[in-house]
Design a protein around this motif. Structure first.
Motif, mmCIF file in Angstrom:
data_model
loop_
_atom_site.group_PDB
_atom_site.id
_atom_site.type_symbol
_atom_site.label_atom_id
_atom_site.label_comp_id
_atom_site.label_asym_id
_atom_site.label_seq_id
_atom_site.Cartn_x
_atom_site.Cartn_y
_atom_site.Cartn_z
ATOM 1 N N ALA A 1 -46.818 32.051 -0.736
ATOM 2 C CA ALA A 1 -46.082 33.152 -1.522
ATOM 3 C C ALA A 1 -46.183 34.450 -0.665
ATOM 4 C CB ALA A 1 -46.897 33.366 -2.865
ATOM 5 N N LYS A 2 -47.554 34.526 -0.239
ATOM 6 C CA LYS A 2 -47.536 35.707 0.772
ATOM 7 C C LYS A 2 -46.784 35.997 1.715
ATOM 8 C CE LYS A 2 -50.995 38.662 3.063
ATOM 9 N NZ LYS A 2 -50.061 39.312 3.952
ATOM 10 N N ARG A 3 -46.399 34.621 2.544
ATOM 11 C CA ARG A 3 -45.491 34.665 3.626
ATOM 12 C C ARG A 3 -44.136 34.720 3.210
ATOM 13 N NH1 ARG A 3 -46.023 34.959 8.989
ATOM 14 N NH2 ARG A 3 -47.858 33.972 8.701
ATOM 15 N N ILE A 4 -43.563 34.195 1.858
ATOM 16 C CA ILE A 4 -42.458 34.508 1.402
ATOM 17 C C ILE A 4 -42.156 36.010 1.496
ATOM 18 C CG2 ILE A 4 -40.762 34.257 -0.312
ATOM 19 C CD1 ILE A 4 -42.145 31.427 -0.715
ATOM 20 N N ALA A 5 -43.081 36.722 0.656
ATOM 21 C CA ALA A 5 -43.107 38.050 0.378
ATOM 22 C C ALA A 5 -42.959 38.990 1.813
ATOM 23 C CB ALA A 5 -44.250 38.535 -0.421
ATOM 24 N N ASP A 6 -43.768 38.674 2.829
ATOM 25 C CA ASP A 6 -43.770 39.377 3.944
ATOM 26 C C ASP A 6 -42.413 39.118 4.671
ATOM 27 O OD1 ASP A 6 -46.227 39.977 3.583
ATOM 28 O OD2 ASP A 6 -47.047 38.599 4.828
ATOM 29 N N SER A 7 -41.856 37.759 4.416
ATOM 30 C CA SER A 7 -40.495 37.608 5.211
ATOM 31 C C SER A 7 -39.163 38.308 4.665
ATOM 32 C CB SER A 7 -40.392 35.934 5.207
ATOM 33 O OG SER A 7 -40.234 35.639 4.044
ATOM 34 N N HIS A 8 -39.764 38.798 3.494
ATOM 35 C CA HIS A 8 -38.577 39.831 2.685
ATOM 36 C C HIS A 8 -38.661 41.115 2.719
ATOM 37 C CE1 HIS A 8 -37.458 35.680 1.120
ATOM 38 N NE2 HIS A 8 -36.394 36.236 0.716
ATOM 39 N N ASN A 9 -39.865 41.592 3.846
ATOM 40 C CA ASN A 9 -40.159 42.864 3.943
ATOM 41 C C ASN A 9 -41.045 43.451 2.487
ATOM 42 O OD1 ASN A 9 -39.291 43.185 6.577
ATOM 43 N ND2 ASN A 9 -37.307 43.208 5.700
ATOM 44 N N GLY A 10 -41.550 42.532 1.670
ATOM 45 C CA GLY A 10 -42.135 43.040 0.607
ATOM 46 C C GLY A 10 -43.696 42.975 0.773
ATOM 47 N N THR A 11 -44.453 43.205 -0.386
ATOM 48 C CA THR A 11 -45.834 42.990 -0.440
ATOM 49 C C THR A 11 -46.415 42.098 -1.758
ATOM 50 O OG1 THR A 11 -46.028 45.237 -1.665
ATOM 51 C CG2 THR A 11 -46.145 45.135 0.700
ATOM 52 N N ILE A 12 -47.564 41.737 -1.375
ATOM 53 C CA ILE A 12 -48.029 40.931 -2.908
ATOM 54 C C ILE A 12 -49.343 41.332 -2.889
ATOM 55 C CG2 ILE A 12 -48.294 38.829 -1.365
ATOM 56 C CD1 ILE A 12 -47.702 37.386 -4.033
ATOM 57 N N ARG A 13 -49.956 41.504 -4.023
ATOM 58 C CA ARG A 13 -51.546 41.802 -4.055
ATOM 59 C C ARG A 13 -52.066 41.263 -5.430
ATOM 60 N NH1 ARG A 13 -49.341 46.940 -4.785
ATOM 61 N NH2 ARG A 13 -49.796 47.938 -6.777
ATOM 62 N N ALA A 14 -53.267 40.943 -5.445
ATOM 63 C CA ALA A 14 -53.720 40.531 -6.532
ATOM 64 C C ALA A 14 -54.961 41.566 -6.899
ATOM 65 C CB ALA A 14 -54.426 39.096 -6.578
ATOM 66 N N SER A 15 -55.158 41.694 -8.455
ATOM 67 C CA SER A 15 -56.358 42.457 -8.865
ATOM 68 C C SER A 15 -56.758 42.241 -10.145
ATOM 69 C CB SER A 15 -55.873 43.926 -8.775
ATOM 70 O OG SER A 15 -54.642 44.056 -9.593
ATOM 71 N N LYS A 16 -58.052 42.431 -10.468
ATOM 72 C CA LYS A 16 -58.717 42.204 -11.611
ATOM 73 C C LYS A 16 -58.223 43.217 -12.779
ATOM 74 C CE LYS A 16 -63.253 40.512 -9.904
ATOM 75 N NZ LYS A 16 -64.313 40.712 -10.114
ATOM 76 N N LYS A 17 -57.746 42.532 -13.852
ATOM 77 C CA LYS A 17 -57.377 43.390 -14.932
ATOM 78 C C LYS A 17 -57.782 42.803 -16.225
ATOM 79 C CE LYS A 17 -52.966 45.069 -17.068
ATOM 80 N NZ LYS A 17 -51.678 45.070 -17.281
ATOM 81 N N GLU A 18 -58.545 43.887 -16.880
ATOM 82 C CA GLU A 18 -59.162 43.595 -18.172
ATOM 83 C C GLU A 18 -59.701 42.086 -18.223
ATOM 84 O OE1 GLU A 18 -55.944 43.716 -20.846
ATOM 85 O OE2 GLU A 18 -55.255 45.605 -20.410
ATOM 86 N N ASP A 19 -59.056 41.218 -19.005
ATOM 87 C CA ASP A 19 -59.857 39.664 -18.828
ATOM 88 C C ASP A 19 -59.246 38.884 -18.297
ATOM 89 O OD1 ASP A 19 -57.763 40.006 -20.479
ATOM 90 O OD2 ASP A 19 -58.485 38.775 -22.124
ATOM 91 N N GLY A 20 -58.513 39.025 -17.065
ATOM 92 C CA GLY A 20 -57.598 38.240 -16.222
ATOM 93 C C GLY A 20 -57.547 38.794 -14.932
#
Length: 415
Positions: free
Chosen positions: A380-399
């Motif tokens: 998923a990260k490689r696909i986002a990078d190849s489309h000049n985009g970004t992807i990140r993950a973060s904790k939020k509330e209970d998930g």
């Protein structure tokens, strides 16, 4: 590897520019400090000698205490004027014998501003001044022309700037040429690694096919049992892992040659979320999908479909029982944002940034028991990078929340 090369060139260029700018700043400060010190020493000499620059031959021993450059010519080339004042701070007289560019009106107004500032030494326009006093009473103000020193510093800095710019361009050209040879071993090593992954993946498919065929024969002769079922499950998992490795290898090899077009990203998200609806409902989880219609992304439809599928599969696989999964797609300015959230039990030391590393799985819920291999999010990260985009993950509330940002299609913006 081309991205690595361009990034390395940018880093080197920024470092060179940064070093040159730092050198220029140090030179500017040192030269300015030196010239100001010289000007202050000269105004002090004038004050110590009752308003004149003393001839060098009159006091040669004292020459060593005078500023650098003081010589027999100093009384003739030093440009200054003196404003005498009385006890009431009123101008009594003006000595303009050593300068021609100042009128009496200018001298008076400059003296008044200096007296109002209450500073003994400082700048007034292009002049460095010093107030001479005796027993606390101001007698006169010496104004030394500082314009030549300032112009010399500015001229020196301009010349240094041209030299620095030339060196920067020269270093950049040399490094661009040399970077091909510097990165050649890394390119060869990377090519061999990718070739190994590709060859190994293809070679592993043959024994897996044989094992699968043997398992079928065993089931045909002895019927299905827990051992043959376990064999089939592991064959399935191994096949998925091989496919993921091949996909990742292909993405790295051809990230610059993917066929791109304006893709209806809203339709892709709706199609993918619909496929996972039943899977999530079986876990007694709530599933909320919010998609802004008509959002287009310039990219590869197959890879974007895989990107959304990986994130949705991750959410459906690791959502807690009776939890919830949320997917939201919306456009914001020049970007398209996709949010996928799922409730999850996360340890306190859970590091979201490591989720995109190959074969990484957290110790709590992201284990092999769920069938994951820790490579889907890398894809998923490689696909986002190849489309000049970004992807990140973060904790939020209970998930955990996955956030993807992609450039919006220019064609859509024109429409």
């Amino acid at each position: 590897m081309s991205k690595l090369r361009s990034r390395l060139i940018k880093i080197v260029l920024l470092c060179v520019v940064g070093v040159f700018l730092l050198m220029a700043l140090i030179l500017h400060l040192s030269l300015s400090f030196h010239n100001i010190r010289q000007a202050d020493l000269m105004t002090q000499i004038i004050c110590d000698n009752n308003g004149i620059v003393p001839p060098f031959e009159d006091d040669p021993i004292r020459f060593h205490s005078y500023p650098m450059g003081f010589s027999e010519e100093s009384p003739y080339r030093t440009r200054y004027f003196i404003v005498y004042v009385n006890q009431n701070m009123q101008v009594l007289d003006i000595d303009r014998n050593h300068i021609a560019s100042v009128t009496e009106e200018d001298a008076v107004s400059m003296a008044e501003r200096v007296l109002e500032s209450e500073k003994k030494v400082g700048f007034e326009g292009k002049y460095r001044y010093r107030i001479s006093s005796s027993e606390g009473t101001i007698q006169y103000i010496v104004f030394l022309d500082y314009s030549e020193s300032r112009s010399a510093v500015e001229s020196y800095l301009r010349n240094m700037g041209v030299v620095f710019l030339g060196f920067t361009l020269l270093i950049s050209v040399v490094f661009v040429i040399c970077s091909k040879f510097v990165l050649k071993p890394f390119e060869e090593n990377s090519r061999r690694q990718k070739q190994f992954v590709t060859d190994a993946s293809h070679d592993l498919k043959t024994p897996l096919a044989v094992i699968s065929a043997n398992a079928q024969v065993l089931e045909y002769k002895n019927g299905k049992n827990e051992w043959t079922q376990a064999i089939r499950e592991e064959i399935k998992h191994m096949g998925e892992l091989i496919d993921d490795l091949l996909t990742l290898s292909k993405l790295e090899e051809a990230e610059q040659t993917l066929p791109m077009e304006a893709v209806d990203f809203s339709q892709i998200v709706l199609e993918v979320t619909e496929k996972f609806h039943e899977v999530i409902m079986k876990k007694d989880c709530s599933f909320q999908v919010t998609v802004q219609p008509g959002i287009k992304v310039y990219g590869n439809q197959e890879q974007l479909l895989r990107l959304v599928s990986v994130l949705m599969e991750n959410g459906a696989k690791y959502v807690t029982e009776n939890g919830r999964v949320e997917a939201e797609l919306y456009a914001s300015g020049r970007t398209v944002n996709l949010k996928i959230f799922n409730t999850a039990v996360l340890a306190e030391d859970f590091e979201c940034s490591k989720l995109f590393e190959r074969f990484y799985r957290a110790d709590n819920s992201r284990s092999s028991s769920t069938g994951g291999h820790g490579i889907g999010l890398s894809i998923a990260k490689r696909i986002a990078d190849s489309h000049n985009g970004t992807i990140r993950a973060s904790k939020k509330e209970d998930g955990i929340l996955f956030f993807v940002s992609l450039p919006r299609s220019s064609k859509e913006k024109k429409e």
